[in-house]
Structure formats: C-alpha cells, structure tokens
Write an enzyme that holds these catalytic residues in place. Structure first.
Site, mmCIF file in Angstrom:
data_model
loop_
_atom_site.group_PDB
_atom_site.id
_atom_site.type_symbol
_atom_site.label_atom_id
_atom_site.label_comp_id
_atom_site.label_asym_id
_atom_site.label_seq_id
_atom_site.Cartn_x
_atom_site.Cartn_y
_atom_site.Cartn_z
ATOM 1 N N GLU A 35 0.867 -1.195 0.000
ATOM 2 C CA GLU A 35 0.000 0.000 0.000
ATOM 3 C C GLU A 35 0.897 1.236 0.000
ATOM 4 O O GLU A 35 1.764 1.373 0.855
ATOM 5 C CB GLU A 35 -0.927 -0.009 1.217
ATOM 6 C CG GLU A 35 -1.756 1.247 1.400
ATOM 7 C CD GLU A 35 -2.550 1.665 0.165
ATOM 8 O OE1 GLU A 35 -3.328 0.848 -0.363
ATOM 9 O OE2 GLU A 35 -2.375 2.817 -0.294
ATOM 10 N N CYS A 43 -12.343 4.195 -0.079
ATOM 11 C CA CYS A 43 -13.581 4.185 0.711
ATOM 12 C C CYS A 43 -13.344 4.731 2.114
ATOM 13 O O CYS A 43 -14.032 5.643 2.558
ATOM 14 C CB CYS A 43 -14.132 2.757 0.760
ATOM 15 S SG CYS A 43 -15.570 2.615 1.816
ATOM 16 N N CYS A 48 -16.259 6.946 0.741
ATOM 17 C CA CYS A 48 -17.543 6.714 1.417
ATOM 18 C C CYS A 48 -17.567 7.162 2.879
ATOM 19 O O CYS A 48 -18.538 7.786 3.326
ATOM 20 C CB CYS A 48 -17.902 5.226 1.395
ATOM 21 S SG CYS A 48 -17.178 4.259 0.080
ATOM 22 N N LYS A 51 -17.070 10.973 3.556
ATOM 23 C CA LYS A 51 -18.211 11.689 2.959
ATOM 24 C C LYS A 51 -19.490 11.469 3.782
ATOM 25 O O LYS A 51 -20.269 12.388 3.970
ATOM 26 C CB LYS A 51 -18.392 11.319 1.495
ATOM 27 C CG LYS A 51 -19.103 10.047 1.168
ATOM 28 C CD LYS A 51 -20.445 10.277 0.506
ATOM 29 C CE LYS A 51 -21.119 8.959 0.212
ATOM 30 N NZ LYS A 51 -20.914 8.462 -1.116
ATOM 31 N N TYR A 179 -22.535 11.347 -9.140
ATOM 32 C CA TYR A 179 -22.988 11.338 -7.752
ATOM 33 C C TYR A 179 -21.995 12.009 -6.816
ATOM 34 O O TYR A 179 -22.394 12.635 -5.828
ATOM 35 C CB TYR A 179 -23.327 9.902 -7.295
ATOM 36 C CG TYR A 179 -22.156 9.028 -6.886
ATOM 37 C CD1 TYR A 179 -21.768 8.936 -5.551
ATOM 38 C CD2 TYR A 179 -21.436 8.301 -7.819
ATOM 39 C CE1 TYR A 179 -20.706 8.133 -5.163
ATOM 40 C CE2 TYR A 179 -20.378 7.495 -7.445
ATOM 41 C CZ TYR A 179 -20.010 7.407 -6.117
ATOM 42 O OH TYR A 179 -18.954 6.614 -5.736
ATOM 43 N N GLU A 183 -23.242 14.974 -4.468
ATOM 44 C CA GLU A 183 -23.173 14.802 -3.011
ATOM 45 C C GLU A 183 -22.376 15.930 -2.357
ATOM 46 O O GLU A 183 -22.766 16.456 -1.309
ATOM 47 C CB GLU A 183 -22.517 13.460 -2.673
ATOM 48 C CG GLU A 183 -23.388 12.266 -2.987
ATOM 49 C CD GLU A 183 -22.723 10.930 -2.640
ATOM 50 O OE1 GLU A 183 -23.443 9.942 -2.547
ATOM 51 O OE2 GLU A 183 -21.493 10.887 -2.472
ATOM 52 N N HIS A 437 -46.711 1.084 8.526
ATOM 53 C CA HIS A 437 -47.318 2.410 8.571
ATOM 54 C C HIS A 437 -46.982 3.128 9.870
ATOM 55 O O HIS A 437 -46.920 2.482 10.911
ATOM 56 C CB HIS A 437 -48.852 2.238 8.446
ATOM 57 C CG HIS A 437 -49.595 3.522 8.468
ATOM 58 N ND1 HIS A 437 -49.613 4.387 7.393
ATOM 59 C CD2 HIS A 437 -50.341 4.105 9.441
ATOM 60 C CE1 HIS A 437 -50.351 5.441 7.700
ATOM 61 N NE2 HIS A 437 -50.793 5.299 8.939
ATOM 62 N N GLU A 442 -43.983 2.573 2.648
ATOM 63 C CA GLU A 442 -45.280 1.906 2.419
ATOM 64 C C GLU A 442 -45.861 2.307 1.058
ATOM 65 O O GLU A 442 -46.630 1.561 0.459
ATOM 66 C CB GLU A 442 -46.273 2.191 3.546
ATOM 67 C CG GLU A 442 -46.784 3.613 3.621
ATOM 68 C CD GLU A 442 -47.732 3.816 4.807
ATOM 69 O OE1 GLU A 442 -48.754 3.141 4.854
ATOM 70 O OE2 GLU A 442 -47.406 4.630 5.685
#
Ligand SMILES: Cc1cc2nc3c(=O)[nH]c(=O)nc-3n(C[C@H](O)[C@H](O)[C@H](O)COP(=O)(O)OP(=O)(O)OC[C@H]3O[C@@H](n4cnc5c(N)ncnc54)[C@H](O)[C@@H]3O)c2cc1C
Length: 460
Positions: A35, A43, A48, A51, A179, A183, A437, A442
């Site tokens: 890495e 992410c 993700c 954010k 997106y 966002e 409900h 619904e």
C-alpha cells in the site's frame, strides 16, 4: 525451497485488495500486500466514510430549521469545521488501524510503498525491495480525473482535497454531474457554503432514471444550490478576491474553491502492467474475465481498477470471489446484475435495477408506477421537500425491473427492495406485501395505478 517469496502478492490495500489478501492468508497461503498510502483505500480514507460523516454534519442545518416547526427553540447554531475535521480524521485513523490489524491477524504481511510489476512474477516496492510471487492481484482502485489542459487547472481541487480544506470556503464552484459532484454540492450547501454546481450535460446524475435526475436537480435548487447545466469550464483565474471560473456559455462566477468531480480513472500509472503483458480495455482499465483473471494466467484484478461497477461492496465481493476461486477451490464469479446504489444527497436517493429508459430498450413494454409526495416530517413545518418513488415493471413477465426512491432514508429502503428484486419478484408478489405504517416505504407497496405521463392519454 519455495519457488517464490509469496503465494500471493496483492497491490493496493483498499476494499477489494484487503478482502482478498485476508481470505487468501486465512487459507494458509503466504500473502503480502503493498500500500503506497494508508490502508483502507479510497472508501475509508477519501471516499464513502469521510463523505458520510460530512453528510451527517451538513444535515444538521436542515434539522435545525425543521425542528422549529416542532416547537424547538434553536439559537443561531454555528458550525466548527476544524473540530469536524479533527473528529473525522480520528475515526478514519481508527478504521484504518482495524484494517491493518485484520490483515496482520490473518497472517498477511504489509509492505508500505508504491509497488510496480517487473515481470509476471516479480514486484518491486519502493523502499522495500523486490519480491516474487506465484500469483498477483492488482487492486489499485481509481483516482480523480483532472482536466490538466484547462488554463488555471492548478487552482482546482479534487474530492481528495475537499476532505482536508484548511478552512470552510464561503463560496464553492463544483464541476461535474455524477454522484460525487452532487453529493459534495448538497454537503457544502448544508454547511452554509454558497454552492454552484456546473455540469456540461443536460441533467445531473447520468445513468440514473430521468425522473430521479430531474427531481434531485429541483430539490437541490430548493435548498439554494445554483445548478447550471449545459456548460463547462474554459478557464480558472486567480484574482485578489478569489478564483474566477469562466464557462463555455460566456458567463463567469467567483468562488473561494473550485472543485472538479468530473470523473475517475483506473489507477494504473506507474504500475508496470505492460512489463507483465497485462492488457487494458480501451478505457484504460485492467481487462478481466468473469473470475477477475487478466490475460496473464497468474495475474488477477478486482475493484475500481477494472472499472466494472465502481462501488465498495462490489470491490469487496470481487475480492472475495477471487479468494474463493483461487485459494478455496470454489470457482465463484460475482454477479454484477441488480446491484443497488445510493446517492447521499439531501434528500438521498436509492436505486436498483433499470431506469425507465433502459427498461424500455431492454424489456420492450413496461408499466410505470410513480408517486410524488410530501414526506410526513414536513406535514406542518412548511418544508417544501418532496419524495419520489418509482417502480418499473416489465409487462411480459410482470417482473419488477427497476425501483427508484428519492426521499428520507431512500438508501435504507432500497437495500431491502434489492433483495426481492434479486430474487425476481413480480408486481403481484410485491403488492401482496403488507405496508409498514406510517412510513415513506409503504408507498412502494401501495402503488396500484399505472402512471401515464401527461401527453400520453392522461387528462390533467
Ligand atoms: C468521494 C467518493 C465517495 C464514494 N462514495 C461511495 C459510496 O458511498 N458507496 C460506495 O459503495 N462507493 C463509494 N465510492 C467508491 C469506492 O470508494 C470505491 O469503489 C472503492 O474504494 C474501490 O475499492 P478498490 O479496492 O477497488 O480501490 P481503492 O479503495 O481505491 O484501493 C486501492 C488502493 O491501492 C493503493 N495503490 C494504488 N496504486 C498502488 C501501487 N502502485 N502500490 C501500492 N498501493 C497502491 C491506493 O493507495 C489505494 O489505497 C466513493 C468514492 C469516492 C471518491
């Protein structure tokens, strides 16, 4: 003596790479993972997770306003950006630490540094050295695409930097219609930043259902975001008072920050794929078969670098399927059909299956069920937010092929709808489900009237 240093060498410790490395190591294989940045990948570090924290932070401004209608007396609230950044970074460090520990507990070795292929079995890692492996998995993800040739492009930031701005800007111009751009626009707007979203296309959220796209654009404007469509940057100029964005339609706008979220590209630069003979698609992604195997027998690739569906759960499932296939003798290919997705806008969006336009192309005749309503929360608070729920049903088989919701908790609703749709639910089975409900969801199980758009026979 073993022929190679490792059974598996994974390049990139993001969502896909970590899942694959961990499972492979747990099978008893000797595994290393490289890495170049922080373990966790896009992410966790710059996608993700940060954010979603920013979504939570920005939603409060809306809640404060709504709460007044319910009798709360809220003195003028103030948002402290540095406090938020520090708390967010603390949590991200904690999560990254968990990823590291999970890898270690599974027995995978971590190599910190940028890795590149020297040949099909050899990897060179900066400051670590050269290692050989029987099998190699490329999981290097994607990165923001920036318009380098644009005059003044050096003044613009990408989503990576947006999570670390030293101070909250007063004004921001965000370029992009996907997106990520949408966002960020609602988040900055919610935090009190004067926000302009500029997109060269005719509407935001390309790829989503057209009713959803128009609905979100309207809701964004209601919240005070300036949405400018059909134009794009021609230059950015730094002046004494800010950054001036110049656009192709001749207008210009000054802001403190200009952010580009105009697309992402597979991160293959400097990876040495050509040295191992790994082929790319015409869009620059690593080309793979349904088992994520490249054209080189011992090299696989998963996640955004393959540019199939660029979402975290997909990268994880592809990494998992790779480990199952290669280390557990369980040939598994991840099914990319009916993957639900969410847009963490305000109001949020949840979507699974086909848009109406795609369904008409792929299924022929379709029935549409559509409801637009004021969510109950705003019944007496004067809020003018509207929710939209839409079902797309294939006429020939009665199968529900698309479900799209804009409104409170849309993302949570869609995760459940996706289960039924993955199982091939028909509209009759869907309707047999009793409602919960009072909820927004619904509406989904009580829509009986087929929707006929005005102009197609319906009387206004
Ligand atoms: C702003 C933003 C918001 C997002 N929101 C969502 C969301 O809400 N839901 C969702 O599902 N998805 C979301 N995504 C997408 C998601 O983050 C990605 O689909 C996912 O992270 C892909 O995982 P990956 O394993 O393919 O790659 P990554 O997670 O990007 O991991 C790749 C890793 O490889 C490392 N690397 C690259 N090259 C090398 C090299 N040569 N040597 C060593 N290491 C290397 C990188 O540093 C990185 O850590 C978002 C993305 C962004 C940018």
């Amino acid at each position: 003596m073993a022929k190679y240093d490792y059974d598996l060498f994974v390049i990139g410790a993001g969502s896909g790479g970590v899942r694959a490395a961990r499972l492979a190591a747990m099978s008893g294989a000797k595994v290393a993972i490289a890495e170049e940045d922080r373990v966790g990948g896009t992410c966790v570090i710059r996608g993700c997770v940060p954010k979603k924290f920013m979504v939570y932070a920005s939603e409060f401004s809306h809640h404060f306003k709504t709460s007044k209608g319910y009798g709360w007396v809220v003195e003028t609230p103030r948002f402290d950006w540095p406090v938020f950044l520090a708390e967010k970074d603390k949590e991200i460090a904690r999560l990254s630490g968990i990823y590291v520990r999970n890898l270690q507990n599974a027995g995978a070795e971590l190599a910190h540094g940028k890795a590149r292929l020297i040949d099909a079995h050899t990897v060179e890692i900066d400051k670590v050295g050269t290692r050989s492996a029987d099998k190699i998995l490329v999981s290097t993800g994607g990165r923001p695409w920036m318009p380098k040739d644009l005059p003044g492009a050096e003044f613009a930031i990408s989503s990576n930097e947006a999570f670390h701005l030293p101070e909250l800007p007063k004004r921001i111009v965000i370029a992009g219609g996907g997106y990520i751009a949408g966002e960020f626009a609602v988040r900055f707007n919610g935090l009190g930043v004067e926000t302009t979203l500029v997109h060269r296309g005719p509407n935001v959220l390309r790829g989503f259902d057209d009713d959803i796209r128009s609905h979100l654009a309207e809701e964004m404007e209601k919240r005070g975001i300036t949405v400018v469509l059909g134009t794009h940057h021609t230059a950015i100029e730094k002046t004494a008072t800010g950054l001036v964005s110049r656009f192709s339609d001749g207008h210009e706008r000054e802001s403190d920050v200009v952010m580009f979220a105009v697309g992402r590209e597979p991160y293959v630069e400097g990876l040495g794929l050509e040295k191992a003979g790994v082929k790319l698609t015409d869009k620059g992604a690593v080309a793979v078969d349904e088992y994520s195997r490249t054209n080189v027998e011992n090299i696989w690739a998963v996640g955004d670098v393959t540019d199939r569906i660029n979402l975290t759960p997909v990268a994880i499932r592809e990494g998992h399927a790779f480990a199952d296939t290669v280390f557990y003798d369980r040939p598994t290919s991840f099914d990319h059909e009916m993957v639900a997705s969410a847009v963490f806008s305000q109001p949020p969006i949840g979507s699974v299956g086909l848009s109406e336009a795609d369904a008409r192309k792929q299924c022929g005749k379709v029935d549409i069920y559509l409801a637009r309503l004021k969510p109950m929360k705003y019944a007496f608070t004067g809020g003018d937010e509207r929710a939209l729920l839409k079902l797309v049903v294939e006429c020939a088989t009665e199968t529900v092929v698309g479900c799209h919701v804009v409104g409170p908790d849309a993302q949570e609703i869609l995760q459940m709808a996706a289960i039924a749709m993955k199982m091939g639910v028909t509209k009759t089975q869907w309707d047999a489900t009793c409602a919960v409900h009072p909820t927004l969801s619904e509406e989904l199980v009580t829509m009986r009237e087929k929707y006929v758009p005005l102009g197609l026979g319906q009387v206004a």
